[in-house]
Write a protein that holds these residues in place. Structure first.
Motif, PDB file in Angstrom:
ATOM      1  N   HIS A 186       0.772  -1.507  -0.394  1.00 54.08           N
ATOM      2  CA  HIS A 186      -0.266  -0.390   0.022  1.00 54.08           C
ATOM      3  C   HIS A 186       0.671   1.173   0.133  1.00 54.08           C
ATOM      4  CE1 HIS A 186       0.601  -0.531   4.574  1.00 54.08           C
ATOM      5  NE2 HIS A 186       0.438   0.680   4.688  1.00 54.08           N
ATOM      6  N   MET A 187       1.985   0.861   0.022  1.00 54.89           N
ATOM      7  CA  MET A 187       3.171   2.785   0.280  1.00 54.89           C
ATOM      8  C   MET A 187       3.252   2.981  -1.445  1.00 54.89           C
ATOM      9  SD  MET A 187       2.741   3.669   3.710  1.00 54.89           S
ATOM     10  CE  MET A 187       4.228   4.675   3.213  1.00 54.89           C
ATOM     11  N   LEU A 188       3.337   2.284  -2.212  1.00 54.13           N
ATOM     12  CA  LEU A 188       4.315   2.080  -3.121  1.00 54.13           C
ATOM     13  C   LEU A 188       3.429   3.775  -4.177  1.00 54.13           C
ATOM     14  CD1 LEU A 188       4.216  -1.926  -5.152  1.00 54.13           C
ATOM     15  CD2 LEU A 188       6.212   0.391  -4.390  1.00 54.13           C
ATOM     16  N   GLU A 189       3.951   4.071  -4.430  1.00 48.85           N
ATOM     17  CA  GLU A 189       3.274   5.557  -5.405  1.00 48.85           C
ATOM     18  C   GLU A 189       2.916   4.609  -7.129  1.00 48.85           C
ATOM     19  OE1 GLU A 189       1.417   8.408  -6.737  1.00 48.85           O
ATOM     20  OE2 GLU A 189       2.396   8.882  -4.816  1.00 48.85           O
ATOM     21  N   THR A 190       1.337   4.947  -7.158  1.00 48.33           N
ATOM     22  CA  THR A 190       1.051   4.351  -8.252  1.00 48.33           C
ATOM     23  C   THR A 190       1.101   5.318  -9.288  1.00 48.33           C
ATOM     24  OG1 THR A 190      -0.912   4.210  -7.457  1.00 48.33           O
ATOM     25  CG2 THR A 190       0.728   1.814  -7.323  1.00 48.33           C
ATOM     26  N   ALA A 191       0.916   6.703  -9.056  1.00 46.74           N
ATOM     27  CA  ALA A 191      -0.160   7.804  -9.943  1.00 46.74           C
ATOM     28  C   ALA A 191       0.807   7.927 -11.159  1.00 46.74           C
ATOM     29  CB  ALA A 191       0.114   9.327  -9.069  1.00 46.74           C
ATOM     30  N   GLY A 192       0.242   8.240 -11.506  1.00 51.38           N
ATOM     31  CA  GLY A 192       1.131   8.357 -13.073  1.00 51.38           C
ATOM     32  C   GLY A 192       1.290   7.414 -13.599  1.00 51.38           C
ATOM     33  N   LEU A 193       1.885   5.860 -13.584  1.00 48.90           N
ATOM     34  CA  LEU A 193       2.549   4.706 -14.121  1.00 48.90           C
ATOM     35  C   LEU A 193       1.708   4.047 -14.579  1.00 48.90           C
ATOM     36  CD1 LEU A 193       4.058   3.773 -10.862  1.00 48.90           C
ATOM     37  CD2 LEU A 193       5.100   5.267 -12.339  1.00 48.90           C
ATOM     38  N   SER A 194       1.986   3.787 -15.860  1.00 49.53           N
ATOM     39  CA  SER A 194       0.915   2.578 -16.860  1.00 49.53           C
ATOM     40  C   SER A 194       0.811   0.939 -16.045  1.00 49.53           C
ATOM     41  CB  SER A 194       1.974   2.141 -18.110  1.00 49.53           C
ATOM     42  OG  SER A 194       3.007   1.477 -17.390  1.00 49.53           O
ATOM     43  N   GLU A 195      -0.116   0.045 -16.101  1.00 47.81           N
ATOM     44  CA  GLU A 195      -0.278  -0.729 -15.920  1.00 47.81           C
ATOM     45  C   GLU A 195       0.651  -1.253 -14.921  1.00 47.81           C
ATOM     46  OE1 GLU A 195      -3.412  -2.221 -17.373  1.00 47.81           O
ATOM     47  OE2 GLU A 195      -4.632  -1.461 -17.231  1.00 47.81           O
ATOM     48  N   ALA A 196       1.669  -1.301 -16.633  1.00 47.12           N
ATOM     49  CA  ALA A 196       3.575  -2.695 -16.605  1.00 47.12           C
ATOM     50  C   ALA A 196       3.777  -1.385 -15.720  1.00 47.12           C
ATOM     51  CB  ALA A 196       3.555  -2.547 -17.970  1.00 47.12           C
ATOM     52  N   GLU A 197       4.378  -1.122 -15.398  1.00 49.61           N
ATOM     53  CA  GLU A 197       5.070   0.104 -14.491  1.00 49.61           C
ATOM     54  C   GLU A 197       4.786  -0.183 -12.411  1.00 49.61           C
ATOM     55  OE1 GLU A 197       6.591   3.205 -17.125  1.00 49.61           O
ATOM     56  OE2 GLU A 197       4.550   3.823 -16.124  1.00 49.61           O
ATOM     57  N   ILE A 198       3.153  -0.481 -12.317  1.00 51.84           N
ATOM     58  CA  ILE A 198       2.894  -0.782 -11.552  1.00 51.84           C
ATOM     59  C   ILE A 198       3.483  -2.083 -10.801  1.00 51.84           C
ATOM     60  CG2 ILE A 198       1.156  -0.632  -9.070  1.00 51.84           C
ATOM     61  CD1 ILE A 198      -0.276   1.758 -11.920  1.00 51.84           C
ATOM     62  N   LEU A 199       3.039  -2.317 -12.416  1.00 45.36           N
ATOM     63  CA  LEU A 199       3.688  -4.259 -11.566  1.00 45.36           C
ATOM     64  C   LEU A 199       5.171  -4.545 -11.671  1.00 45.36           C
ATOM     65  CD1 LEU A 199       0.963  -6.043 -13.604  1.00 45.36           C
ATOM     66  CD2 LEU A 199       0.831  -6.061 -11.350  1.00 45.36           C
ATOM     67  N   GLN A 200       5.735  -3.989 -12.515  1.00 48.71           N
ATOM     68  CA  GLN A 200       7.501  -4.116 -11.871  1.00 48.71           C
ATOM     69  C   GLN A 200       8.034  -3.840 -10.917  1.00 48.71           C
ATOM     70  OE1 GLN A 200       9.435  -1.055 -14.111  1.00 48.71           O
ATOM     71  NE2 GLN A 200      11.017  -2.785 -15.230  1.00 48.71           N
TER      72      GLN A 200
END
Length: 266
Positions: free
Chosen positions: A87-101
């Motif tokens: 839950h602490m990961l920053e996901t704003a502005g990232l693609s799905e692939a970048e979030i999963l990476q």
């Protein structure tokens, strides 16, 4: 999380449909076959992504993550935000692939050098098209690839890759792996996911909308994705029993038991 109470026969119909949708070619052979490539198509079912990460870590083969910004992106961001570990990961502005990476490298110890990213795909067809192009550009010729997608969309992903990877030389054998097939049960009259909590989708409402929305997409008619409709996928044989289960669900939810706008299928 929104709660639901369905009759037992409705729960049974949902379970039968997800078992059909979550086509699995890999589970039975995973101890005998080491793939050349793992493909994770962007989605918000984190237990499936974790299965792909575990397989990549065990085998050391390349992990290709495909996904730009699409329908599932906001759901993936929500799933990460609700996850006790991520839950602490920053996901704003990232693609799905970048979030999963980010999850793969920060929490599963996968080196960035093992991961290939495809960050433009906005739908299943583009997952197939753009991953093929990426492999061709890098002169990668896998003979066996494991394809991981949300269980509710695994069969459609299978047919999409069958169509978009047609004619690749040498041909690549794609083994479908939903990792987990969620099942529902009734507890004190309420619908719950059976099985360990770590294996469950984040949202029951999201899961139901995917399952109920998928059968019309697989159909080969004027409203479906098959050759006689949009032409996104080849013909899919849908068993009579699955169509009967879907008909039961459709009637039930149209009679005032709607889940989400998507599940109404109008």
């Amino acid at each position: 999380m929104k709660e639901f109470s369905f009759p037992e026969n409705i729960v049974k119909c949902i379970n039968e449909i997800i078992r059909f949708l979550a086509v699995d070619d890999f589970s039975s052979v995973q101890n005998d076959i080491v793939p050349d490539l793992i493909i994770l198509a962007g989605n918000d079912f984190l237990p499936g992504a974790e299965g792909a990460f575990r397989l990549a870590k065990r085998t050391g083969v390349p992990l290709l993550i495909s996904g730009g910004g699409g329908h599932a992106t906001a759901f993936l961001q929500q799933a990460v935000a609700r996850n006790a570990r991520y839950h602490m990961l920053e996901t704003a502005g990232l693609s799905e692939a970048e979030i999963l990476q980010s999850i793969a490298t920060n929490f599963w110890g996968l080196p960035s050098s093992q991961i290939l990213l495809e960050t433009r795909a906005t739908n299943g067809g583009e997952n197939g098209q753009f991953t093929r192009k990426l492999l061709e550009e890098r002169h990668m010729t896998p003979k066996i690839a494991v394809l991981v997608q949300d269980p509710a969309m695994q069969r459609r992903a299978a047919t999409t890759f069958q169509q978009t990877w047609q004619g690749m030389k040498p041909a690549c054998r794609i083994l479908n792996w939903p990792v987990i097939v969620p099942q529902l049960a009734l507890k004190n009259g309420m619908v719950i996911f059976s099985g360990p909590e770590a294996d469950r989708p984040t949202s029951l409402e999201r899961f139901l909308s995917l399952v109920i929305g998928e059968i019309p997409r697989l159909r080969d008619d004027e409203n479906g994705y098959g050759p006689n409709g949009a032409g996104f996928i080849p013909h899919v044989d849908i068993p009579v029993s699955v169509e009967a289960d879907f008909s039961t669900l459709f009637t039930y939810f149209e009679n005032g038991k709607e889940i989400t706008d998507r599940s109404k299928l109008k």
